[in-house]
Write a protein that holds these residues in place. Structure first.
Motif, PDB file in Angstrom:
ATOM      1  N   UNK A   1       0.831  -1.198   0.000  1.00  0.00           N
ATOM      2  CA  UNK A   1       0.000   0.000   0.000  1.00  0.00           C
ATOM      3  C   UNK A   1       0.867   1.251   0.000  1.00  0.00           C
ATOM      4  N   UNK A   2       1.905   1.268   0.822  1.00  0.00           N
ATOM      5  CA  UNK A   2       2.799   2.430   0.904  1.00  0.00           C
ATOM      6  C   UNK A   2       3.517   2.646  -0.422  1.00  0.00           C
ATOM      7  N   UNK A   3       3.983   1.553  -1.027  1.00  0.00           N
ATOM      8  CA  UNK A   3       4.676   1.668  -2.306  1.00  0.00           C
ATOM      9  C   UNK A   3       3.786   2.253  -3.388  1.00  0.00           C
ATOM     10  N   UNK A   4       2.545   1.769  -3.438  1.00  0.00           N
ATOM     11  CA  UNK A   4       1.599   2.268  -4.442  1.00  0.00           C
ATOM     12  C   UNK A   4       1.237   3.723  -4.171  1.00  0.00           C
ATOM     13  N   UNK A   5       1.029   4.041  -2.890  1.00  0.00           N
ATOM     14  CA  UNK A   5       0.623   5.400  -2.516  1.00  0.00           C
ATOM     15  C   UNK A   5       1.667   6.435  -2.907  1.00  0.00           C
ATOM     16  N   UNK A   6       2.940   6.023  -2.923  1.00  0.00           N
ATOM     17  CA  UNK A   6       4.015   6.978  -3.178  1.00  0.00           C
ATOM     18  C   UNK A   6       4.732   6.721  -4.504  1.00  0.00           C
ATOM     19  N   UNK A   7       4.096   5.925  -5.380  1.00  0.00           N
ATOM     20  CA  UNK A   7       4.651   5.706  -6.711  1.00  0.00           C
ATOM     21  C   UNK A   7       5.966   4.967  -6.733  1.00  0.00           C
ATOM     22  N   UNK A   8       6.195   4.111  -5.722  1.00  0.00           N
ATOM     23  CA  UNK A   8       7.456   3.376  -5.632  1.00  0.00           C
ATOM     24  C   UNK A   8       7.274   1.986  -6.234  1.00  0.00           C
ATOM     25  N   UNK A   9       7.391   1.898  -7.552  1.00  0.00           N
ATOM     26  CA  UNK A   9       7.193   0.625  -8.253  1.00  0.00           C
ATOM     27  C   UNK A   9       8.474  -0.174  -8.322  1.00  0.00           C
ATOM     28  N   UNK A  10       8.853  -0.812  -7.209  1.00  0.00           N
ATOM     29  CA  UNK A  10      10.130  -1.522  -7.155  1.00  0.00           C
ATOM     30  C   UNK A  10      10.034  -2.966  -7.625  1.00  0.00           C
ATOM     31  N   UNK A  11       8.832  -3.439  -7.968  1.00  0.00           N
ATOM     32  CA  UNK A  11       8.686  -4.770  -8.538  1.00  0.00           C
ATOM     33  C   UNK A  11       7.484  -4.746  -9.479  1.00  0.00           C
ATOM     34  N   UNK A  12       7.200  -5.880 -10.111  1.00  0.00           N
ATOM     35  CA  UNK A  12       6.130  -5.904 -11.106  1.00  0.00           C
ATOM     36  C   UNK A  12       4.770  -5.640 -10.481  1.00  0.00           C
ATOM     37  N   UNK A  13       4.551  -6.116  -9.270  1.00  0.00           N
ATOM     38  CA  UNK A  13       3.243  -5.934  -8.638  1.00  0.00           C
ATOM     39  C   UNK A  13       2.931  -4.449  -8.441  1.00  0.00           C
ATOM     40  N   UNK A  14       3.867  -3.720  -7.842  1.00  0.00           N
ATOM     41  CA  UNK A  14       3.623  -2.299  -7.607  1.00  0.00           C
ATOM     42  C   UNK A  14       3.654  -1.506  -8.910  1.00  0.00           C
ATOM     43  N   UNK A  15       4.456  -1.952  -9.884  1.00  0.00           N
ATOM     44  CA  UNK A  15       4.466  -1.281 -11.184  1.00  0.00           C
ATOM     45  C   UNK A  15       3.120  -1.461 -11.888  1.00  0.00           C
TER      46      UNK A  15
END
Length: 211
Positions: free
Chosen positions: A99-113
């Motif tokens: 959730x934090x990664x998505x909220x702050x545009x941190x696409x560090x893997x395929x899921x968040x990207x």
């Protein structure tokens, strides 16, 4: 390789390492049984562990429920691009880290990207956020993703359908996710109002009830 015609609409499903991978597994089973949507699955590294700890399945068995499975580190996968049309994405369960990664545009893997793609392309992104209690950081991140266009759908059970098993609870939650994408289903019984009492029967008010 897909098992069905690519003409079917596609839905991306992400499973993260939050407790209750059952949420994503049940959703995949519903979609497989419906047969109307092509599923693209990404399982996070932490989810591999929770699947092993909390279910009787192994990650490969979960993967077999999807039409297409993508490696979490494959940033060149189709779902990493906005030019690949999908109905959107559901992350179930969604950990607070994701959730934090998505909220702050941190696409560090395929899921968040893939989730970021949905936001930038204005496609539905449903996050089945699984944590309790919630800290202020969690709540602020939920506000941030909601403002960005996502839907936070906590797995809160409903009791108007009088569930008698965990399966009933999971079915209701899966159905609520499918509703967000406009996918027709009969996964759970919908509310049509209270059943009126039969003639001649008097319904007594519940003591202490507040109107």
């Amino acid at each position: 390789m897909t098992r069905f015609s690519p003409a079917r609409p596609r839905l991306v499903v992400g499973i993260t390492g939050a407790s209750a991978p059952h949420l994503g597994i049940h959703l995949l089973r519903c979609l497989r049984d419906l047969g109307t949507v092509e599923t693209h699955l990404v399982i996070s590294q932490a989810a591999h562990r929770t699947i092993e700890l909390e279910t009787t399945m192994c990650p490969s068995e979960v993967a077999a429920l999807a039409d297409v499975v993508h490696r979490r580190g494959d940033i060149a996968a189709s779902i990493a691009s906005g030019s690949f049309p999908t109905l959107g994405m559901a992350v179930a369960p969604c950990s607070m880290r994701t959730l934090a990664g998505i909220a702050h545009g941190y696409g560090d893997d395929l899921l968040t990207r893939a989730a970021d793609v949905c936001l930038k392309e204005r496609r539905p992104l449903v996050l089945v956020a699984r944590e309790t209690p919630l800290s202020l950081v969690h709540l602020r991140n939920m506000v941030a993703v909601t403002e960005a266009g996502a839907t936070v759908l906590p797995p809160m059970p409903a009791f108007y359908q009088r569930p008698s098993s965990v399966e009933d609870v999971l079915a209701h939650l899966s159905g609520k996710v499918l509703d967000q994408f406009g996918i027709e289903h009969d996964v759970y019984p919908r509310w049509h109002g209270p059943v009126p009492p039969r003639p001649g029967i008097t319904v007594q008010p519940v003591e202490g009830a507040v109107s």
